[in-house]
Scaffold this motif. Structure first.
Motif, short mmCIF file in Angstrom:
data_model
loop_
_atom_site.label_atom_id
_atom_site.label_comp_id
_atom_site.label_asym_id
_atom_site.label_seq_id
_atom_site.Cartn_x
_atom_site.Cartn_y
_atom_site.Cartn_z
N ILE A 183 0.92 -1.28 0.04
CA ILE A 183 0.08 -0.09 -0.20
C ILE A 183 0.73 1.35 -0.04
O ILE A 183 0.32 2.41 0.03
CB ILE A 183 -1.15 0.04 1.19
CG1 ILE A 183 -0.26 -0.17 2.51
CG2 ILE A 183 -2.13 -1.07 1.09
CD1 ILE A 183 -1.09 -0.08 3.59
N GLY A 184 2.05 1.05 0.06
CA GLY A 184 3.05 2.50 -0.14
C GLY A 184 4.63 1.77 -0.14
O GLY A 184 4.95 0.77 0.54
N HIS A 185 5.18 2.71 -0.72
CA HIS A 185 6.75 2.37 -0.63
C HIS A 185 7.35 3.72 -0.78
O HIS A 185 7.16 4.61 -1.73
CB HIS A 185 7.01 1.67 -2.08
CG HIS A 185 8.44 1.14 -2.19
ND1 HIS A 185 8.88 0.42 -3.23
CD2 HIS A 185 9.53 1.48 -1.47
CE1 HIS A 185 10.10 0.19 -3.07
NE2 HIS A 185 10.66 0.97 -2.06
N HIS A 186 7.99 4.11 0.16
CA HIS A 186 8.67 5.46 0.21
C HIS A 186 9.85 5.43 0.76
O HIS A 186 10.52 4.61 1.42
CB HIS A 186 7.92 6.28 1.08
CG HIS A 186 6.68 7.23 0.73
ND1 HIS A 186 6.65 8.13 -0.06
CD2 HIS A 186 5.43 6.70 0.70
CE1 HIS A 186 5.57 8.52 -0.43
NE2 HIS A 186 4.56 7.73 0.11
N ASN A 187 10.68 6.53 0.18
CA ASN A 187 11.85 7.03 0.65
C ASN A 187 11.85 7.50 2.06
O ASN A 187 11.08 8.65 2.33
CB ASN A 187 12.79 7.96 -0.05
CG ASN A 187 14.22 8.23 0.19
OD1 ASN A 187 14.16 8.83 1.07
ND2 ASN A 187 15.17 7.90 -0.56
N VAL A 188 12.39 7.17 3.14
CA VAL A 188 12.22 7.84 4.59
C VAL A 188 12.40 9.17 4.61
O VAL A 188 11.72 9.91 5.35
CB VAL A 188 12.97 6.71 5.70
CG1 VAL A 188 12.66 7.44 6.92
CG2 VAL A 188 12.54 5.34 5.74
N GLU A 189 13.70 9.55 4.01
CA GLU A 189 14.18 10.98 4.13
C GLU A 189 13.41 11.99 3.47
O GLU A 189 12.87 12.89 4.07
CB GLU A 189 15.66 10.99 3.38
CG GLU A 189 16.42 12.24 3.68
CD GLU A 189 16.64 12.30 5.30
OE1 GLU A 189 17.36 11.05 5.75
OE2 GLU A 189 16.75 13.27 5.81
N GLU A 190 12.85 11.35 2.35
CA GLU A 190 11.79 12.27 1.48
C GLU A 190 10.61 12.40 2.45
O GLU A 190 9.72 13.43 2.58
CB GLU A 190 11.27 11.54 0.28
CG GLU A 190 12.56 11.77 -0.77
CD GLU A 190 12.36 11.12 -1.97
OE1 GLU A 190 13.14 10.97 -2.95
OE2 GLU A 190 11.13 10.60 -2.35
N LEU A 191 10.12 11.15 3.08
CA LEU A 191 8.94 11.29 3.92
C LEU A 191 9.02 12.50 4.96
O LEU A 191 8.16 13.03 5.37
CB LEU A 191 8.74 9.86 4.44
CG LEU A 191 7.16 9.25 4.87
CD1 LEU A 191 6.31 9.13 3.66
CD2 LEU A 191 7.64 8.23 5.67
N ARG A 192 10.36 12.42 5.57
CA ARG A 192 10.47 13.22 6.49
C ARG A 192 10.42 14.74 6.04
O ARG A 192 10.06 15.67 7.01
CB ARG A 192 11.61 12.82 7.36
CG ARG A 192 11.75 12.95 8.80
CD ARG A 192 13.00 12.23 9.34
NE ARG A 192 13.00 11.00 9.39
CZ ARG A 192 14.10 10.23 9.00
NH1 ARG A 192 15.11 10.83 8.57
NH2 ARG A 192 13.91 8.87 9.33
N GLU A 193 11.29 14.89 5.15
CA GLU A 193 11.43 16.32 4.73
C GLU A 193 10.00 17.00 3.93
O GLU A 193 9.83 18.17 4.29
CB GLU A 193 12.65 16.21 3.73
CG GLU A 193 13.94 16.20 4.53
CD GLU A 193 15.21 16.17 3.76
OE1 GLU A 193 15.04 16.19 2.45
OE2 GLU A 193 16.26 15.98 4.21
N LYS A 252 6.91 15.62 3.58
CA LYS A 252 5.71 15.34 4.24
C LYS A 252 5.73 15.74 5.65
O LYS A 252 4.57 15.53 6.55
CB LYS A 252 5.21 13.97 3.87
CG LYS A 252 4.69 13.60 2.55
CD LYS A 252 4.04 12.28 2.51
CE LYS A 252 3.58 12.22 0.97
NZ LYS A 252 2.64 11.14 0.72
N GLN A 253 6.96 15.68 6.32
CA GLN A 253 7.06 16.15 7.72
C GLN A 253 6.48 14.91 8.40
O GLN A 253 5.46 15.20 9.71
CB GLN A 253 6.49 17.28 8.35
CG GLN A 253 7.47 18.61 8.03
CD GLN A 253 7.50 19.23 6.71
OE1 GLN A 253 6.50 19.48 6.17
NE2 GLN A 253 8.62 19.34 6.13
N MET A 254 6.77 13.63 8.10
CA MET A 254 6.05 12.71 8.67
C MET A 254 7.01 11.53 9.33
O MET A 254 8.32 11.35 8.30
CB MET A 254 5.09 11.89 7.75
CG MET A 254 3.68 12.45 7.82
SD MET A 254 2.90 11.67 6.24
CE MET A 254 1.18 11.40 7.17
N SER A 255 6.73 10.96 10.39
CA SER A 255 7.53 9.86 10.71
C SER A 255 7.19 8.34 10.18
O SER A 255 5.77 8.61 9.59
CB SER A 255 7.48 9.70 12.03
OG SER A 255 6.36 9.07 12.58
#
Lengths: 261, 229
Positions: free
Chosen positions: B204-214, B216-219
């Motif tokens: 249901i999702g596949h993300h780069n953790v750094e991008e997610l953090r920067e 979307k400001q999400m953990s």
């Protein structure tokens, strides 16, 4: 080769309890025969019966050993199967270990009983006893290997079934399949065509000891061997080796392709 | 690189994975997250060649996966089953004999880091220490793919954090891809490069953790909560 040797070393440790169980069982049967025989003054007779029982049981040593070892492995299939080694390599390691344990157990009792009979029964000479040991060894080991290959084949089928249903139903289905395939095999082997194909290379076995005859009188006891001559076909031996090899290859294929963790 | 193309997996009538497409590249530490029974362990077993897909294809570095992929994949199972007659040292020796790529020196380095005694018998080890040994055995292989199924589940919460951080030093991120399933998301968040979320057998999702953090400001936990709802 190093990987296989190392695996075999592990198999020795894994299968050691099975070997010890059998060793203790045989020692119990033989000492039971000796002590009961001794107390009723019929030591040679009861010890021979006990020895015959142990030899018969020994035909099933290898299947029992494989059952023990593979059951232990079944709990940790993720470790056993996660290896670049072929299934033939994994299974052969268990078979070799089992055969070494089988020979060791056999040797202990053969040496012990040979000594006993040579000293206590005067009609036994070295030639008779070596003939007896030779024919029993060939019989026990060939039949043991054939049953072991049969066990491996049906164990792999059981393991495949058990992934889809519970162990009890898997066992029942495997057993039904065993009866069905045994019936087919027996029927095919009875065909005159198969008899012609496999009954070659006859060897006349003269005066093979098939048992002992003991007579107990009031004050004395007499013992003699029961012998008979029979024909043994090398073709039957080759047939059994081929069938055992086919079952082993089939078991390897099933485990490789169908068994999941 | 790991590629799953239209992979489905059924256990009898139960669907464990449903038409999964996934591409994971080398040089990354990837977390596979999801609730219990979502298909995380099945995915790892399929990549390890210990399960076969009902449909679709799994490839590792272009090679179609069979059980023999163990040559280039190191797999740590979630199960707590071992050869209990081994000592820690014997386990390492045995593993080294079975895998040509096993680096004994590295194994003893990790062992030291994990504070394990080589002479301890496995049957006497605590669950946590058996868990540490599993990590030693799987990380000491110089393979392109390392799969770890719940590697931190038996570890004490007090040491879990330091172990997770220390692990990084034993991974060759130039050449290796590490795929971890875990419920301890907060602990591993800082070391992950990518995160893949799985639910009821579907990605249901596949993300780069750094991008997610920067961006979307999400953990990871925030993101998971969002995609799971």
């Amino acid at each position: 080769m190093n990987a296989w040797l190392s695996l075999t070393k592990k198999e020795f440790q894994l299968g050691l309890p099975a070997f010890l169980i059998v060793l203790i069982l045989y020692a119990g049967i033989l000492s039971g025969g000796y002590f009961i025989g001794n107390s009723v003054g019929y030591t040679e007779g009861l010890l021979s019966v006990a020895l015959g029982f142990v030899v018969t049981l020994h035909i099933f040593f290898l299947p029992f050993y494989l059952y023990y070892s593979l059951s232990a492995e079944r709990k940790r299939l993720h470790l056993w199967l996660h290896t670049p080694m072929s299934i033939a390599g994994l299974l052969s390691s268990k078979i070799v270990t089992g055969i070494i344990f089988m020979i060791t157990t056999f040797a202990v009792f053969v040496i012990g009983s040979t000594n006993f009979f040579l000293h206590s029964l005067d009609f036994f000479n070295q030639e008779t006893i070596f003939n007896l040991i030779g024919s029993i060894t060939v019989f026990v080991f060939t039949l043991g290997l054939f049953i072991a290959a049969t066990f491996l084949f049906f164990w792999s089928i059981f393991l495949t079934f058990s992934q889809l249903m519970n162990d009890f139903i898997s066992f029942i289905l495997t057993f039904i399949l065993f009866l069905f395939l045994s019936w087919i095999y027996g029927t095919v082997m009875e065909l005159s065509f198969m008899q012609t194909l496999t009954n070659w290379g006859s060897i006349q076995l003269n005066d093979i000891i098939v048992g002992f005859e003991f007579d107990y009188f009031e004050n004395a006891f007499e013992a003699q061997t029961m012998s008979e001559s029979s024909i043994f076909y090398i073709g039957n031996f080759v047939r059994d080796i081929v069938v055992a090899a086919i079952m082993f290859i089939a078991a390897c294929w099933i485990i490789e392709k169908k068994v999941e963790v | 690189m790991i590629t799953l193309t239209d992979v489905s997996k059924r256990y009898g009538t139960k669907k464990a994975l449903d038409h999964v497409n996934l591409e994971l590249t080398t040089g990354k530490l990837i977390g596979l997250v999801g609730e219990n029974g979502s298909g995380k362990s099945t995915t790892l077993k399929l990549i390890a060649g210990l399960n076969y897909p009902t449909n679709g294809e799994v490839r590792v570095d272009g090679e179609k996966v069979t059980r023999r992929i163990a040559d280039s994949v190191s797999y740590l199972s979630e199960l707590d089953e071992y050869y209990r007659f081994f000592t820690v040292k014997k386990s390492i020796e045995f593993q080294a004999s079975q895998f040509k790529d096993f680096d004994k020196e590295k194994a003893y380095d990790i062992l030291k880091f994990m504070k394990l005694d080589p002479n301890d018998k496995l049957k006497q080890l605590s669950k946590g220490n058996r868990g540490r040994l599993k990590i030693v055995l799987s990380l000491a292989r110089n393979v392109p793919v390392i799969l770890m199924d719940e590697p931190f589940s038996g570890l004490d919460p007090m040491v879990r954090n330091s172990i997770v951080k220390g692990l990084i030093s034993f991974i060759d991120l130039e050449k290796q891809l590490v795929l971890i399933t875990t419920h301890e998301i907060r602990e591993v968040e800082n070391i992950l490069d990518e995160v893949v979320a799985i639910k009821a057998g579907s990605i249901i999702g596949h993300h780069n953790v750094e991008e997610l953090r920067e961006q979307k400001q999400m953990s990871i936990v925030d993101w998971m909560t969002e995609v799971y709802e």
